[in-house]
Design an enzyme around this catalytic site. Structure first.
Site, PDB file in Angstrom:
ATOM      1  N   GLU A   1       0.837  -1.197   0.000  1.00 31.92           N
ATOM      2  CA  GLU A   1       0.000   0.000   0.000  1.00 31.92           C
ATOM      3  C   GLU A   1       0.874   1.248   0.000  1.00 31.92           C
ATOM      4  O   GLU A   1       0.578   2.216  -0.677  1.00 31.92           O
ATOM      5  CB  GLU A   1      -0.920   0.008   1.232  1.00 31.92           C
ATOM      6  CG  GLU A   1      -1.960   1.136   1.221  1.00 31.92           C
ATOM      7  CD  GLU A   1      -1.476   2.442   1.845  1.00 31.92           C
ATOM      8  OE1 GLU A   1      -2.132   3.460   1.630  1.00 31.92           O
ATOM      9  OE2 GLU A   1      -0.443   2.465   2.529  1.00 31.92           O
TER      10      GLU A   1
ATOM     11  N   HIS B   1       4.600   6.774   9.758  1.00 35.14           N
ATOM     12  CA  HIS B   1       5.795   6.708   8.897  1.00 35.14           C
ATOM     13  C   HIS B   1       7.086   7.138   9.607  1.00 35.14           C
ATOM     14  O   HIS B   1       8.046   7.526   8.956  1.00 35.14           O
ATOM     15  CB  HIS B   1       5.617   7.569   7.630  1.00 35.14           C
ATOM     16  CG  HIS B   1       4.459   7.148   6.781  1.00 35.14           C
ATOM     17  ND1 HIS B   1       4.117   7.825   5.641  1.00 35.14           N
ATOM     18  CD2 HIS B   1       3.582   6.118   6.892  1.00 35.14           C
ATOM     19  CE1 HIS B   1       3.059   7.237   5.091  1.00 35.14           C
ATOM     20  NE2 HIS B   1       2.710   6.204   5.840  1.00 35.14           N
TER      21      HIS B   1
HETATM   22 ZN   LIG Z   1      -1.209   2.655   6.011  1.00 39.09          ZN
END
Ligand SMILES: [Zn+2]
Length: 464
Positions: free
Chosen positions: A325, A423
């Site tokens: 993804e 992230h």
């Molecule tokens: Zn994600």
């Protein structure tokens, strides 16, 4: 005696089928909070495997692990769906400092953006120009930008309640910043991390060079919010300061990977498919616990909870651990492509990819008729403090399934802390709360149960 025996065997079946929706939901939530496997699975994915960037060894270990764990759930089918994925590696730790005068340096925290090219071997050092976004870049033009590093410093908007909206409001700098800056002759790009908090952590994420030829591509990195503020202040005092950064990331040819799929076949309408999923890949800085280990284990937990509570689905319930993804969406696209080629009839798809925080509800992408039908179930969720049922988006991986009749939905947990971790190196297991994770899985299971039991409006016709 014979009659009694018959009654004894039939009783549990009758009592189950007579269970009200209220009772069924209560059963689901209680079981999730006492017998869930989600946290244990996440512990393994995060602490025994770790960051799972597409094309990495860890990503393949996660494929093998989730397949093996789904096989233990006695499902009707567990299998791998091959998909080619991009392979990008970070290389050795990035390095950066601000040079405000000869010998006067301030080290700053950066990380390469996913997909970026490396700097020259010795690094890149030059003056910068700060902009608030792509519009300002275009207004400045080539004269002010050529030969410089462009510093994108538009922060996420603090006064927006839904932090995903705030993210959406500035992520264009990260995604297209380098491609746009290169058009005006910039030599590198530094982007303020997509984080509402002021801290020391740089946040990576995908970027694209678009149609830019390989020899025109410039390196791009994210800088921590604290260092972005320091850099901005120093630039204000002295626009001639220089920025030095070095990164050794690299793109390799695509490699073979897999979506991991497990399913329970429907007892009445096996051709009506309900797909639930999260993405198995993650960025490499942390261990991907919130993004999206949580969504993966919650999706697997839906099958576990249906089994544990003895519910026999009428429709086929399929769980998909999507691969890639983060930097390609290849898994989501492949799944939809295969489903279309087979003429499969997907009636509902639910994704969890917004962190393992306390669930608040769902967002939907569906017809008004379906939305009306689903929102009528809101009172059933009230005891669990689930109230958010709104139209507007579902999830990236299930997006390619969009079509007439299908209901797409995304689990919506509380989003206030998500971008503190998203992230970054602190997207780690200890930041996921066990009960919050389990409540999310229960909330998903409750909606899957209701949709399975009552169906959706205007289901798509099966091909042929
Ligand atoms: Zn994600």
């Amino acid at each position: 005696m014979k009659k009694l025996l018959v009654a004894f065997w039939i009783l549990p079946i009758i009592s189950f089928s007579q269970m009200s929706d209220e009772e069924q939901l209560e059963q689901i939530y209680k079981t999730a909070l006492t017998e869930s496997k989600a946290y244990e699975w996440l512990d393994h994915l995060s602490n025994q495997i770790g960051g799972r960037l597409s094309g990495s060894l860890n990503a393949e270990r996660a494929v093998a692990y989730t397949k093996a764990e789904m096989e233990k759930l006695s499902l009707d089918r567990v299998y791998l769906q091959p998909v080619m994925v991009p392979k990008w590696t970070r290389g050795i730790a990035e390095y950066a400092f601000i040079e405000s005068g000869p010998g006067l340096t301030t080290p700053v925290n950066i990380c390469a953006l996913g997909g970026s090219v490396a700097t020259p071997a010795g690094g890149l050092k030059t003056e910068l120009i700060e902009v608030q976004g792509l519009d300002e870049l275009a207004a400045l033009g080539k004269e002010k930008i050529e030969g410089r590093i462009v510093f994108y410093n538009r922060p996420m908007q603090a006064d927006v309640i839904n932090t995903f909206e705030a993210y959406g409001g500035c992520v264009d700098q990260r995604y297209s910043g380098a491609a746009e800056a290169a058009k005006y002759g910039a030599v590198g790009v530094i982007v303020r991390s997509m984080n509402l908090r002021i801290d020391d952590l740089p946040h990576t994420g995908s970027m694209s060079y678009g149609e830019l030829p390989i020899n025109k591509r410039i390196p791009a990195a994210a800088i921590s919010t604290k260092h972005a503020d320091i850099l901005s202040t120093m630039l204000e005092l002295n626009p001639k300061i220089k920025f030095h950064f070095r990164q050794t990331c690299k793109v390799y040819p695509d490699v073979l990977s897999y979506n991991v799929i497990g399913e329970i076949k429907g007892s009445e309408f096996p051709n009506e498919i309900i797909t639930i999923g999260g993405h198995l890949d993650s960025w490499d800085l942390g261990d991907g616990s919130h993004d999206d280990g949580a969504g993966c284990v919650q999706s697997m937990e839906v099958l576990h909870l249906l089994k544990k509570t003895g519910y026999k689905p009428k429709r086929t319930i399929r769980v998909v651990m999507f691969m890639n993804e983060e930097n390609g969406l290849r898994g989501g696209n492949k799944y939809a492509e295969v489903a279309k080629a087979k003429g499969e009839n997907h009636v509902f798809a639910l994704e969890s990819d917004s962190g393992g925080f306390t669930p608040r509800g769902f967002s939907f992408d569906c017809s008004d008729e379906n939305f009306e039908k689903i929102t009528a179930w809101k009172p059933l969720f009230e005891p669990y403090l689930i109230h958010y049922f709104k139209k507007g988006g579902s999830g990236a991986d299930i997006g390619p399934l969009k079509g007439d009749g299908i209901v797409l939905a995304g689990l919506r947990p509380d989003s206030q802390r998500y971008f503190d971790h998203h992230h970054a190196a602190n997207d780690t297991f200890e930041h996921v709360n066990k009960r919050e994770l389990e409540l999310g899985a229960a909330t998903m299971t409750a909606l899957v149960y209701l949709i399975d039991k009552y169906g959706t409006m205007l289901p798509k016709k099966i091909k042929g």
